[in-house]
Design an enzyme around this catalytic site. Structure first.
Site, PDB file in Angstrom:
ATOM      1  N   HIS A 104       9.233  -0.821  -4.857  1.00  0.00           N
ATOM      2  CA  HIS A 104       7.900  -0.138  -5.152  1.00  0.00           C
ATOM      3  C   HIS A 104       7.670  -0.567  -6.733  1.00  0.00           C
ATOM      4  O   HIS A 104       7.490   0.173  -7.566  1.00  0.00           O
ATOM      5  CB  HIS A 104       7.922   1.163  -5.155  1.00  0.00           C
ATOM      6  N   SER A 147       0.746  -1.195   0.118  1.00  0.00           N
ATOM      7  CA  SER A 147      -0.142   0.061  -0.079  1.00  0.00           C
ATOM      8  C   SER A 147       0.960   1.166  -0.067  1.00  0.00           C
ATOM      9  O   SER A 147       1.305   1.694  -1.014  1.00  0.00           O
ATOM     10  CB  SER A 147      -0.987   0.032   1.328  1.00  0.00           C
ATOM     11  N   ARG A 148       1.360   1.904   1.166  1.00  0.00           N
ATOM     12  CA  ARG A 148       2.126   2.910   1.371  1.00  0.00           C
ATOM     13  C   ARG A 148       2.979   2.610   2.609  1.00  0.00           C
ATOM     14  O   ARG A 148       2.591   2.120   3.647  1.00  0.00           O
ATOM     15  CB  ARG A 148       1.442   4.223   1.473  1.00  0.00           C
ATOM     16  N   GLU A 196      11.019   6.428   1.052  1.00  0.00           N
ATOM     17  CA  GLU A 196      11.502   5.702  -0.480  1.00  0.00           C
ATOM     18  C   GLU A 196      12.434   6.924  -1.135  1.00  0.00           C
ATOM     19  O   GLU A 196      11.985   8.105  -1.272  1.00  0.00           O
ATOM     20  CB  GLU A 196      10.375   5.406  -1.394  1.00  0.00           C
TER      21      GLU A 196
END
Ligand code: GLV
Ligand code: GLV
Length: 322
Positions: free
Chosen positions: A287, A239-240, A269
């Protein structure tokens, strides 16, 4: 028209813009990485539309720098936590995302991570490539079974549901938690059981996160949560990053509070918490959940279509409400 696309995206997206507005209207910043903030602030002045990536922060400062001509920010992602939607609203700028097109691809990848982490694929490959495999072993790199296990889904939106559909084929029991409960008929169709977060933590063999990043979901998984999970459990996040307290996750992986993790998204990130890098039982991926050839083309196309609609004075198909 002046349109900026902040990174090179697949041609399917760029061609839609070229056909609608002409090559001369479109600037693709040719950076290998994210465009430096100062440069972005400079080049956005006077543009009509911006097609940014999730790596660009869209806030008051940027919207001011762009000026009143800017009508739309068409994010090349389904998540839009990089955009201050309230600020955009204040500036009269529409924000759109790319929902739907990456659902199945992202669920495929969450499964990839789940299976890789459960069956120690990364570790096994590193072991083999390091020349350490001298003989088949009855006790070598034993992992956790996926079939028949209980999958806990945290956030039952489009991607969570795609995850659940795949679980049916593996004979899994699927439980989920979310701020909203699905309609009973929809739950039945996917054999889902709604539970509270505590039950999800306690009963799941696998937990996969599919929520958006909001103030409520920030650090939804931290020391207290990992402590409640089974020592045999596998945790997956596509997700995040900030949904998970990375230091706490590394601690849980090292101390055996959980068995393994598959992680695609990180708190800062492209930085990865150094403690996480030390965990052999973490599968760490940069990612990539939506990164299939077809899906990245579709995402760029959708972002471009949102811009075309907006600049033609229509309501774009994927306006986010914030
Ligand atoms: C990817 O992370 C996306 O939000 O599209
Ligand atoms: C495994 O390779 C087996 O044959 O049992």
């Amino acid at each position: 028209m002046k349109i900026i696309v902040t990174r090179i995206v697949p041609d399917r997206g760029l061609n839609i813009l070229r056909e609608a507005f002409g090559e001369e209207s479109i600037t693709v910043t040719q950076q290998d990485g994210p465009i430096p903030r100062a440069e972005l602030l400079k080049i956005v002045a006077g543009i009509d539309a911006l097609l940014p990536m999730l790596t660009e922060r869209i806030d008051d400062e940027l919207l001011d720098a762009a000026g009143p001509q800017l009508k739309i920010v068409a994010n090349n992602a389904v998540g839009y936590d990089n955009i201050d939607v309230a600020a955009a609203k204040r500036h009269g700028v529409i924000v759109t995302n790319t929902p739907g097109v990456l659902t199945e691809t992202t669920a495929d990848f969450a499964w990839t991570l789940m299976m890789a982490a459960a069956r120690r694929v990364g570790e096994g490959e590193r072991f083999l490539r390091a020349g350490k495999w001298t003989c088949w072993g009855p006790m070598q790199l034993l992992g956790m079974d996926i079939h028949g296990a209980t999958l806990g889904i945290f956030g039952m939106g489009r991607i969570g549901q795609a995850m659940a559909r795949r679980a049916l084929g593996f004979g899994m029991k699927v439980i989920y938690t979310d701020t909203f409960r699905m309609a009973v008929g929809a739950e039945k169709a996917l054999s889902l059981t709604y539970v509270d977060k505590e039950t999800l933590l306690r009963e799941s063999d696998f937990i996969s996160c599919h929520c958006p990043l909001t103030p409520e979901t920030r650090h939804a998984f931290s020391t207290a949560e990992f402590a409640k999970m089974k020592p045999t459990s596998v945790f997956v996040n596509t997700s995040r990053g900030p949904v998970v307290d990375e230091a706490a996750l590394a601690g849980a992986l090292k101390s055996g509070k959980i068995f393994a993790a598959g992680i695609d998204v990180f708190e800062q990130e492209p930085k990865v918490h150094p403690a996480l890098l030390e965990c052999e039982n973490a599968v760490l991926i940069p990612h990539l959940a939506s990164a299939s050839v077809e899906t990245r083309s579709r995402m760029a196309a959708i972002a471009a279509q949102n811009i075309v609609a907006c600049l033609r004075g229509e309501v774009p198909p994927n306006v986010v409400q914030g």
